[in-house]
Design a protein around this motif. Sequence first.
Motif, PDB file in Angstrom:
ATOM      1  N   GLY A 324       0.790  -1.228   0.000  1.00  0.00           N
ATOM      2  CA  GLY A 324       0.000   0.000   0.000  1.00  0.00           C
ATOM      3  C   GLY A 324       0.817   1.269   0.000  1.00  0.00           C
ATOM      4  O   GLY A 324       0.263   2.368   0.095  1.00  0.00           O
ATOM      5  N   ILE A 325       2.139   1.168  -0.106  1.00  0.00           N
ATOM      6  CA  ILE A 325       3.017   2.339  -0.101  1.00  0.00           C
ATOM      7  C   ILE A 325       3.164   2.864  -1.527  1.00  0.00           C
ATOM      8  O   ILE A 325       3.567   2.131  -2.438  1.00  0.00           O
ATOM      9  N   SER A 326       2.846   4.130  -1.730  1.00  0.00           N
ATOM     10  CA  SER A 326       2.938   4.729  -3.062  1.00  0.00           C
ATOM     11  C   SER A 326       4.256   5.461  -3.283  1.00  0.00           C
ATOM     12  O   SER A 326       4.733   5.565  -4.415  1.00  0.00           O
ATOM     13  N   HIS A 327       4.848   5.965  -2.212  1.00  0.00           N
ATOM     14  CA  HIS A 327       6.134   6.659  -2.294  1.00  0.00           C
ATOM     15  C   HIS A 327       7.115   5.936  -1.365  1.00  0.00           C
ATOM     16  O   HIS A 327       7.124   6.164  -0.149  1.00  0.00           O
ATOM     17  N   ALA A 328       7.914   5.065  -1.963  1.00  0.00           N
ATOM     18  CA  ALA A 328       8.800   4.218  -1.158  1.00  0.00           C
ATOM     19  C   ALA A 328       9.841   5.039  -0.398  1.00  0.00           C
ATOM     20  O   ALA A 328      10.281   6.098  -0.859  1.00  0.00           O
ATOM     21  N   ALA A 329      10.228   4.531   0.760  1.00  0.00           N
ATOM     22  CA  ALA A 329      11.168   5.225   1.636  1.00  0.00           C
ATOM     23  C   ALA A 329      12.548   5.347   0.998  1.00  0.00           C
ATOM     24  O   ALA A 329      13.012   4.442   0.292  1.00  0.00           O
ATOM     25  N   ARG A 330      13.214   6.471   1.294  1.00  0.00           N
ATOM     26  CA  ARG A 330      14.593   6.728   0.870  1.00  0.00           C
ATOM     27  C   ARG A 330      15.352   7.282   2.070  1.00  0.00           C
ATOM     28  O   ARG A 330      14.829   8.103   2.829  1.00  0.00           O
ATOM     29  N   VAL A 368       0.720   2.431   7.135  1.00  0.00           N
ATOM     30  CA  VAL A 368       1.617   3.255   6.322  1.00  0.00           C
ATOM     31  C   VAL A 368       1.926   4.546   7.076  1.00  0.00           C
ATOM     32  O   VAL A 368       1.021   5.247   7.536  1.00  0.00           O
ATOM     33  N   VAL A 369       3.234   4.844   7.223  1.00  0.00           N
ATOM     34  CA  VAL A 369       3.670   6.044   7.939  1.00  0.00           C
ATOM     35  C   VAL A 369       4.772   6.719   7.132  1.00  0.00           C
ATOM     36  O   VAL A 369       5.372   6.114   6.234  1.00  0.00           O
ATOM     37  N   ASN A 370       5.044   7.970   7.448  1.00  0.00           N
ATOM     38  CA  ASN A 370       6.164   8.666   6.836  1.00  0.00           C
ATOM     39  C   ASN A 370       7.472   8.078   7.352  1.00  0.00           C
ATOM     40  O   ASN A 370       7.603   7.790   8.547  1.00  0.00           O
ATOM     41  N   ALA A 371       8.428   7.891   6.461  1.00  0.00           N
ATOM     42  CA  ALA A 371       9.722   7.349   6.868  1.00  0.00           C
ATOM     43  C   ALA A 371      10.432   8.320   7.808  1.00  0.00           C
ATOM     44  O   ALA A 371      10.420   9.531   7.585  1.00  0.00           O
ATOM     45  N   ALA A 372      11.023   7.793   8.882  1.00  0.00           N
ATOM     46  CA  ALA A 372      11.737   8.613   9.859  1.00  0.00           C
ATOM     47  C   ALA A 372      13.216   8.259   9.831  1.00  0.00           C
ATOM     48  O   ALA A 372      13.565   7.081   9.744  1.00  0.00           O
ATOM     49  N   PRO A 373      14.098   9.245   9.910  1.00  0.00           N
ATOM     50  CA  PRO A 373      15.535   8.951   9.923  1.00  0.00           C
ATOM     51  C   PRO A 373      15.984   8.365  11.249  1.00  0.00           C
ATOM     52  O   PRO A 373      15.463   8.723  12.312  1.00  0.00           O
ATOM     53  N   ALA A 374      16.942   7.442  11.187  1.00  0.00           N
ATOM     54  CA  ALA A 374      17.546   6.838  12.381  1.00  0.00           C
ATOM     55  C   ALA A 374      19.028   6.646  12.071  1.00  0.00           C
ATOM     56  O   ALA A 374      19.405   5.710  11.366  1.00  0.00           O
ATOM     57  N   VAL A 375      19.865   7.536  12.573  1.00  0.00           N
ATOM     58  CA  VAL A 375      21.287   7.546  12.227  1.00  0.00           C
ATOM     59  C   VAL A 375      21.976   6.257  12.656  1.00  0.00           C
ATOM     60  O   VAL A 375      21.910   5.858  13.828  1.00  0.00           O
ATOM     61  N   GLY A 376      22.651   5.613  11.709  1.00  0.00           N
ATOM     62  CA  GLY A 376      23.462   4.437  11.999  1.00  0.00           C
ATOM     63  C   GLY A 376      22.737   3.420  12.856  1.00  0.00           C
ATOM     64  O   GLY A 376      21.564   3.116  12.646  1.00  0.00           O
ATOM     65  N   ASP A 377      23.472   2.909  13.845  1.00  0.00           N
ATOM     66  CA  ASP A 377      22.910   1.936  14.784  1.00  0.00           C
ATOM     67  C   ASP A 377      22.740   2.557  16.166  1.00  0.00           C
ATOM     68  O   ASP A 377      22.682   1.851  17.166  1.00  0.00           O
ATOM     69  N   SER A 378      22.659   3.896  16.215  1.00  0.00           N
ATOM     70  CA  SER A 378      22.611   4.575  17.519  1.00  0.00           C
ATOM     71  C   SER A 378      21.236   5.098  17.881  1.00  0.00           C
ATOM     72  O   SER A 378      20.999   5.454  19.040  1.00  0.00           O
ATOM     73  N   GLN A 379      20.312   5.192  16.927  1.00  0.00           N
ATOM     74  CA  GLN A 379      19.005   5.797  17.191  1.00  0.00           C
ATOM     75  C   GLN A 379      17.874   4.906  16.687  1.00  0.00           C
ATOM     76  O   GLN A 379      16.853   5.390  16.177  1.00  0.00           O
ATOM     77  N   ASN A 380      18.022   3.611  16.822  1.00  0.00           N
ATOM     78  CA  ASN A 380      17.124   2.666  16.165  1.00  0.00           C
ATOM     79  C   ASN A 380      15.646   2.915  16.414  1.00  0.00           C
ATOM     80  O   ASN A 380      14.837   2.922  15.496  1.00  0.00           O
ATOM     81  N   LEU A 381      15.261   3.052  17.674  1.00  0.00           N
ATOM     82  CA  LEU A 381      13.850   3.289  18.004  1.00  0.00           C
ATOM     83  C   LEU A 381      13.624   4.708  18.522  1.00  0.00           C
ATOM     84  O   LEU A 381      12.585   5.007  19.123  1.00  0.00           O
ATOM     85  N   THR A 382      14.605   5.587  18.286  1.00  0.00           N
ATOM     86  CA  THR A 382      14.483   6.997  18.661  1.00  0.00           C
ATOM     87  C   THR A 382      14.687   7.848  17.411  1.00  0.00           C
ATOM     88  O   THR A 382      15.508   8.760  17.389  1.00  0.00           O
ATOM     89  N   GLY A 383      13.955   7.507  16.363  1.00  0.00           N
ATOM     90  CA  GLY A 383      14.038   8.253  15.119  1.00  0.00           C
ATOM     91  C   GLY A 383      13.553   9.679  15.284  1.00  0.00           C
ATOM     92  O   GLY A 383      12.852  10.024  16.237  1.00  0.00           O
ATOM     93  N   SER A 384      13.908  10.527  14.319  1.00  0.00           N
ATOM     94  CA  SER A 384      13.509  11.929  14.366  1.00  0.00           C
ATOM     95  C   SER A 384      12.049  12.097  13.959  1.00  0.00           C
ATOM     96  O   SER A 384      11.538  11.354  13.127  1.00  0.00           O
TER      97      SER A 384
END
Length: 400
Positions: A324-330, A368-384
């Motif tokens: 159901g995603i129309s604009h794939a995450a980048r 379906v949600v907006n993609a959130a950034p998660a830097v490296g392996d340091s912010q896995n479940l604390t995305g912006s």
Amino acid sequence: MKQQSYFRGASANALRVIAAAAAAMTAPGAHAQSGLTFYGVADDAISYVNNQNGHANLYLRQGNLYASKFGLQGSENLGDDMRAVFVLENGFDLNNGTQASSGSIFNRQAYVGLSSERYGSATLGRQYTPYFQFVGPLSSVAALTGAAGAHPGDLDGMDTTVRASNAALYVSPQWHGLQAAGMYALGGMAGSTGRGQTISVALRYSQGPLALAAGYLRMDNAFASTTSAAFDSSSSGSFGESVVNQGYVTARSMRDVAIAGNYTFGAARVGLMYSNVRYLPGARSLFTDTASFNTYGTFVRWQVTAPVDLAAGFSYTQASKANGISHAARYTQFSLKQGYQLSKRTALYALEAWQHASGQTLGSAGEVVNAAPAVGDSQNLTGSSTPTQIVAMLGIDMKF
């Protein structure tokens, strides 16, 4: 109070195991034929993140340059180019003294086996996969560290997050720079041998300034619990969960393929890497279509002087359109590292990274949600909560 009692008990058990192993290895008549090494790392940093789930944060984060851990490594000479070997390794949180994995004393590695320069090595227990062991050292993690240099959320498992329990591993000897490895981890489910299994194979070549590696990893979900909303803990393999992949952790199976190459020019080393991660759905998954993530990465590391090294890296991750995603995450990420070696065992370091996310992915409930950034392996479940996340760290690392 119960939690404190548990950790005191677990620590006491760990010390008893270490003491018993040390006594056994130093018993009369054994010392001449055996070797025992106690080793470890203590690593901590002052860390700043501009956005963790909507808020900036300044805090202490351990295990950035290298994971904080201690372990025992032993061997016994059996003669005729054959040795018995074992490793017991535990991770811990330097800032509060707790174990990295509650209830598991040797969560990182725990195996025993035989090793020979002529025939290779065969080991049994909880181990890293050939996929990680061969490709990982050529990835950006080895040059930049996983905290800021791993690909978003350590999606492709290059930062020591992927291990397999109940695993049999064979690593061949080197032949003109070529080496192979294969692993099979038993699911251990009565009546269904393959349920929850892990399979991994890898190949690497190293000769002069050139190093190449390719690896494959398959982890099947055991689905032992009828209420599990994640990759079931009864599975022999496990992988890290982040805002990048949390919509796919109920997968029937996860498949990784990765290739990497490094070339050394004097004091500089450059690397290229590609990985493909696929999450396959099943009847109990929260998604219906296979999800695929392709990552392209590059880095350069420069040993400026004996104590000073610098590194920089770039990665681009592209998800597939599915579910159901129309604009794939980048995900686009830039990472930097500066290191200063105070001695052979102690180093100061600084890490910086910037990541931008766009498009859509799946949330933890399969929505379906907006993609959130998660830097490296340091912010896995604390995305912006915004499309961009920035991380900066200043730390110290000591090996013992």
